[in-house]
Design a protein around this motif. Sequence first.
Motif, PDB file in Angstrom:
ATOM      1  N   ARG A  93       0.827  -1.215   0.000  1.00 45.26           N
ATOM      2  CA  ARG A  93       0.000   0.000   0.000  1.00 45.26           C
ATOM      3  C   ARG A  93       0.859   1.262   0.000  1.00 45.26           C
ATOM      4  NH1 ARG A  93      -2.343   0.712   4.559  1.00 45.26           N
ATOM      5  NH2 ARG A  93      -3.426   2.538   3.753  1.00 45.26           N
ATOM      6  N   ARG A  94       2.100   1.137   0.438  1.00 39.80           N
ATOM      7  CA  ARG A  94       3.003   2.303   0.445  1.00 39.80           C
ATOM      8  C   ARG A  94       3.755   2.457  -0.880  1.00 39.80           C
ATOM      9  NH1 ARG A  94       4.332   4.477   5.599  1.00 39.80           N
ATOM     10  NH2 ARG A  94       6.326   5.126   4.745  1.00 39.80           N
ATOM     11  N   VAL A  95       3.457   1.578  -1.845  1.00 43.86           N
ATOM     12  CA  VAL A  95       4.185   1.594  -3.128  1.00 43.86           C
ATOM     13  C   VAL A  95       3.249   2.020  -4.256  1.00 43.86           C
ATOM     14  CG1 VAL A  95       5.375   0.154  -4.838  1.00 43.86           C
ATOM     15  CG2 VAL A  95       5.752  -0.241  -2.384  1.00 43.86           C
ATOM     16  N   LEU A  96       3.716   2.890  -5.123  1.00 40.22           N
ATOM     17  CA  LEU A  96       2.995   3.224  -6.348  1.00 40.22           C
ATOM     18  C   LEU A  96       3.963   3.081  -7.517  1.00 40.22           C
ATOM     19  CD1 LEU A  96       0.313   5.791  -6.966  1.00 40.22           C
ATOM     20  CD2 LEU A  96       2.345   6.036  -8.382  1.00 40.22           C
ATOM     21  N   LEU A  97       3.499   2.379  -8.550  1.00 40.67           N
ATOM     22  CA  LEU A  97       4.364   2.142  -9.717  1.00 40.67           C
ATOM     23  C   LEU A  97       4.196   3.283 -10.715  1.00 40.67           C
ATOM     24  CD1 LEU A  97       3.613  -1.647 -10.235  1.00 40.67           C
ATOM     25  CD2 LEU A  97       5.403  -0.583  -8.844  1.00 40.67           C
ATOM     26  N   THR A  98       5.288   3.699 -11.299  1.00 43.54           N
ATOM     27  CA  THR A  98       5.260   4.814 -12.242  1.00 43.54           C
ATOM     28  C   THR A  98       5.998   4.445 -13.526  1.00 43.54           C
ATOM     29  OG1 THR A  98       7.211   5.691 -11.116  1.00 43.54           O
ATOM     30  CG2 THR A  98       5.064   6.607 -10.485  1.00 43.54           C
ATOM     31  N   HIS A  99       5.910   5.364 -14.498  1.00 40.68           N
ATOM     32  CA  HIS A  99       6.536   5.151 -15.807  1.00 40.68           C
ATOM     33  C   HIS A  99       7.982   5.653 -15.713  1.00 40.68           C
ATOM     34  CE1 HIS A  99       6.791   6.120 -20.298  1.00 40.68           C
ATOM     35  NE2 HIS A  99       6.511   4.853 -20.271  1.00 40.68           N
ATOM     36  N   GLY A 100       8.820   4.839 -15.093  1.00 35.80           N
ATOM     37  CA  GLY A 100      10.162   5.286 -14.726  1.00 35.80           C
ATOM     38  C   GLY A 100      10.089   6.136 -13.465  1.00 35.80           C
ATOM     39  N   SER A 101      11.195   6.233 -12.725  1.00 38.85           N
ATOM     40  CA  SER A 101      11.118   7.017 -11.488  1.00 38.85           C
ATOM     41  C   SER A 101      11.048   8.509 -11.796  1.00 38.85           C
ATOM     42  CB  SER A 101      12.274   6.694 -10.551  1.00 38.85           C
ATOM     43  OG  SER A 101      13.500   7.079 -11.118  1.00 38.85           O
ATOM     44  N   GLN A 102      11.396   8.907 -13.014  1.00 37.97           N
ATOM     45  CA  GLN A 102      11.221  10.313 -13.392  1.00 37.97           C
ATOM     46  C   GLN A 102       9.755  10.721 -13.263  1.00 37.97           C
ATOM     47  OE1 GLN A 102      13.665  12.495 -14.227  1.00 37.97           O
ATOM     48  NE2 GLN A 102      12.233  14.186 -14.535  1.00 37.97           N
ATOM     49  N   GLN A 103       8.837   9.840 -13.659  1.00 38.87           N
ATOM     50  CA  GLN A 103       7.419  10.176 -13.525  1.00 38.87           C
ATOM     51  C   GLN A 103       7.020  10.308 -12.061  1.00 38.87           C
ATOM     52  OE1 GLN A 103       4.199   7.412 -14.375  1.00 38.87           O
ATOM     53  NE2 GLN A 103       3.044   9.013 -15.414  1.00 38.87           N
ATOM     54  N   ALA A 104       7.617   9.480 -11.205  1.00 36.50           N
ATOM     55  CA  ALA A 104       7.316   9.591  -9.776  1.00 36.50           C
ATOM     56  C   ALA A 104       7.696  10.983  -9.273  1.00 36.50           C
ATOM     57  CB  ALA A 104       8.071   8.506  -9.000  1.00 36.50           C
ATOM     58  N   LEU A 105       8.856  11.444  -9.678  1.00 38.84           N
ATOM     59  CA  LEU A 105       9.329  12.772  -9.284  1.00 38.84           C
ATOM     60  C   LEU A 105       8.390  13.858  -9.803  1.00 38.84           C
ATOM     61  CD1 LEU A 105      11.783  14.094  -7.923  1.00 38.84           C
ATOM     62  CD2 LEU A 105      12.978  13.973 -10.107  1.00 38.84           C
ATOM     63  N   ARG A 260      -2.255  10.800 -11.118  1.00 42.89           N
ATOM     64  CA  ARG A 260      -1.838   9.943 -12.205  1.00 42.89           C
ATOM     65  C   ARG A 260      -2.977   9.552 -13.135  1.00 42.89           C
ATOM     66  NH1 ARG A 260       1.632   4.552 -13.103  1.00 42.89           N
ATOM     67  NH2 ARG A 260       2.041   5.174 -15.239  1.00 42.89           N
ATOM     68  N   GLN A 261      -4.194   9.481 -12.601  1.00 46.52           N
ATOM     69  CA  GLN A 261      -5.345   9.182 -13.471  1.00 46.52           C
ATOM     70  C   GLN A 261      -5.371  10.157 -14.646  1.00 46.52           C
ATOM     71  OE1 GLN A 261      -8.978   9.168 -11.222  1.00 46.52           O
ATOM     72  NE2 GLN A 261      -8.399   7.423  -9.954  1.00 46.52           N
ATOM     73  N   GLY A 262      -5.130  11.424 -14.350  1.00 44.14           N
ATOM     74  CA  GLY A 262      -5.133  12.419 -15.417  1.00 44.14           C
ATOM     75  C   GLY A 262      -3.855  12.414 -16.235  1.00 44.14           C
ATOM     76  N   ALA A 263      -2.749  12.032 -15.595  1.00 43.82           N
ATOM     77  CA  ALA A 263      -1.451  12.127 -16.279  1.00 43.82           C
ATOM     78  C   ALA A 263      -1.322  11.112 -17.401  1.00 43.82           C
ATOM     79  CB  ALA A 263      -0.310  11.967 -15.282  1.00 43.82           C
ATOM     80  N   ASP A 264      -1.700   9.864 -17.135  1.00 44.24           N
ATOM     81  CA  ASP A 264      -1.627   8.848 -18.195  1.00 44.24           C
ATOM     82  C   ASP A 264      -2.429   7.591 -17.866  1.00 44.24           C
ATOM     83  OD1 ASP A 264      -0.052   7.677 -16.296  1.00 44.24           O
ATOM     84  OD2 ASP A 264       1.770   7.562 -17.504  1.00 44.24           O
ATOM     85  N   LEU A 265      -3.409   7.712 -16.978  1.00 42.77           N
ATOM     86  CA  LEU A 265      -4.313   6.633 -16.568  1.00 42.77           C
ATOM     87  C   LEU A 265      -3.613   5.559 -15.738  1.00 42.77           C
ATOM     88  CD1 LEU A 265      -6.478   5.894 -19.774  1.00 42.77           C
ATOM     89  CD2 LEU A 265      -6.965   7.513 -17.926  1.00 42.77           C
ATOM     90  N   CYS A 266      -2.619   4.895 -16.326  1.00 42.07           N
ATOM     91  CA  CYS A 266      -1.993   3.763 -15.640  1.00 42.07           C
ATOM     92  C   CYS A 266      -0.739   3.355 -16.389  1.00 42.07           C
ATOM     93  CB  CYS A 266      -2.960   2.574 -15.589  1.00 42.07           C
ATOM     94  SG  CYS A 266      -3.416   1.918 -17.213  1.00 42.07           S
ATOM     95  N   GLY A 267       0.039   2.492 -15.773  1.00 47.80           N
ATOM     96  CA  GLY A 267       1.221   1.951 -16.414  1.00 47.80           C
ATOM     97  C   GLY A 267       0.889   0.728 -17.258  1.00 47.80           C
ATOM     98  N   SER A 268       1.933   0.041 -17.707  1.00 44.56           N
ATOM     99  CA  SER A 268       1.759  -1.142 -18.540  1.00 44.56           C
ATOM    100  C   SER A 268       1.659  -2.401 -17.680  1.00 44.56           C
ATOM    101  CB  SER A 268       2.943  -1.281 -19.498  1.00 44.56           C
ATOM    102  OG  SER A 268       2.930  -2.578 -20.080  1.00 44.56           O
ATOM    103  N   THR A 269       0.473  -3.022 -17.708  1.00 42.11           N
ATOM    104  CA  THR A 269       0.246  -4.281 -17.016  1.00 42.11           C
ATOM    105  C   THR A 269       1.363  -5.274 -17.340  1.00 42.11           C
ATOM    106  OG1 THR A 269      -2.084  -3.862 -17.505  1.00 42.11           O
ATOM    107  CG2 THR A 269      -1.530  -6.031 -16.608  1.00 42.11           C
TER     108      THR A 269
END
Lengths: 390, 390
Positions: A93-105, A260-269
């Motif tokens: 629950r403390r983890v969120l996956l992003t499109h590279g860590s640049q997106q997390a930043l 993130r919903q607005g940024a790109d919906l989700c990552g690649s399953t």
Amino acid sequence: MSSLALSSDYVPSHALANVRGSAIRDLLKLTEQPHVLSLAGGLPATELIPAERISECAARISADSASLQYTVSAGVHECREAVASYDDVTTPRRVLLTHGSQQALFLLAHALVNPGEMVVVDDPVYVGALQVFQSVRAEVVALPITSAGTDVDALRELLETGARPRIVHTVSNFHNPAGVTATTQTRIELARLADHYGFVVVEDDPYGRLRFTGDDVATIAAHGERVVRLGSASKILAPALRVGWMSGPPEIIAMVELLRQGADLCGSTFSQLIVAELLDDRTWLDNHIARVRDAYRLRAAALATALSREFGDRVEFTRPEGGMFCWARVPGADTSALLAGAVDAGVAYVPGAAFGVRADFGDCLRLSYSALTPDELSEAVRRLSVALLA
Amino acid sequence: MSSLALSSDYVPSHALANVRGSAIRDLLKLTEQPHVLSLAGGLPATELIPAERISECAARISADSASLQYTVSAGVHECREAVASYDDVTTPRRVLLTHGSQQALFLLAHALVNPGEMVVVDDPVYVGALQVFQSVRAEVVALPITSAGTDVDALRELLETGARPRIVHTVSNFHNPAGVTATTQTRIELARLADHYGFVVVEDDPYGRLRFTGDDVATIAAHGERVVRLGSASKILAPALRVGWMSGPPEIIAMVELLRQGADLCGSTFSQLIVAELLDDRTWLDNHIARVRDAYRLRAAALATALSREFGDRVEFTRPEGGMFCWARVPGADTSALLAGAVDAGVAYVPGAAFGVRADFGDCLRLSYSALTPDELSEAVRRLSVALLA
């Protein structure tokens, strides 16, 4: 009707007007010429990417069409679990996956920082972080980095004058570009100041597992709650998987998930399932990472040897304990002005000025050793000495 | 020292404070219960994703470690070329690849819109667009959509009062959620108004190739220069590839490319190479898309038949000519209040209110037919009538 608009008046927003292009990414184009040995990139070694294993996973996982469907914004649960286990996070629950860590930043800055609010970075700075903080129009305060990492004494003084940054960002291990690693004392103090003054430490750590000498240092997150750690599969598995992650307080994870919903919906399953499988195969992973570390150790040593041989006492440089970068200084050399000549001589680097916020770093340069073999590094440094010492 | 900060004071930025969560994405969690037939999602049919072909490509392409490396921010050249060819764009220089077309929308809004500046959307609106425009703190003006698409008469009146939007956004084909398609006259007028008043039309077109009845209509971009078209591989190939694109004026492409460096560096080399290969295999692609279209035609017809059978004259609905969505109205039914009961009855939908900006749409609902078989659709609508007409 006559036109009120000129066809060229696509006015950039303030967000964009404020952003400086990445000299490094622009250089990627320049250095694609075959005769250039590039010390400029931030690329992991292509030949060390575990393509065979990834290909086998990719074929099997994508054969199930469910793994090619959308997923939830926080990421595929199996991969959040795998990351939590890999990075010693207490719960997925403390983890969120992003499109590279640049997106997390990027998402983190957009979630936490309003225009005009303060963000503290190291000088020299990771350019990708500077771009993000510029794009949210933060007031960026840069503190010269020390050999112990972020200058916590300068930070404390700043805070005591009443400054209230929203974020303090650092690359904690094998700093890009400065090459230094934050000491335990620096980490403890960062976490303590964050708790006391209410900012968030962004512990950007893409290289932590690539330590090839010395001992691991406990994370900043181990010392306090107001820390968001960023990690990535790019440097240990493959950049093109585009799987990064952040871990931190669930309130922050929820805010970033919404954005993130607005940024790109989700990552690649699909990519996230590949990463989950590879992170969970601990025996394979440890062997793979050991292989990358061993190669980088040899490369870093080859670079250091060549620098000493070719430059003698005309160069100062960090001796990295891991990661991909060496930060060097050639007193008297204008590394920006000399770059074009260096490329003509068949070698590329990133001038120090590209990483400077308040400081100039005009005689500094960042050298990446990860993508070249020891022989290539030796030749690259020979060419470098011709260009810089001419 | 005593703490100045409470541990819970992670204050969201204005950007975030302004964003409404996506009811649709929140519903994805709710409807994952196995007994629920979901008309709520926006998912393409999982069983129609060409997993076998993608798996073969993925295995072959990822076996070359170079395809697992970073790429440039604008995307892999072969894929930009393939998209240009697929979407009749004059040159790959006018194409930028993104992480789904949602990212294109997000970056475009961040590049062009300052807080307080106006953006015009349709009412009901694509929620992902609304979220983006809220996150840049635009002044969002929503014009009730007509059966001919965006209400260009209302837009002209607005412009004549002196309003100067930066962006006018629409889903031009098989509107999500309204189901309508913009007529040629609407398209011509949008392009003309954009040229005259200096805004950018965002022609969001993820479903255009999924027309199963009637004739294609020339794009808005065909009628003017101030148009950015958004497209995606998600609905024609697979969402998990996360390859979308924008095409438009090179000045705008350059602005978005710069912003993207900070947003997430670049897309996936690997995924983009897969998409390039599949878009370029025109014979295979045409057959594949025809297969998806045929299935959706049957599904849309099954939904319409069931709606007429179960609801009689107590429902009004669009008869979509393509895409994935039907917009329905059940006068007198409070579709938000009735949703929980519907889920209990084993069917899910998205209440109209989730898409309303100025308008209420309290008795409307969006029904997606793409992910269910004709038999499932028939049963889903039977359950829906029990829940809504009780």
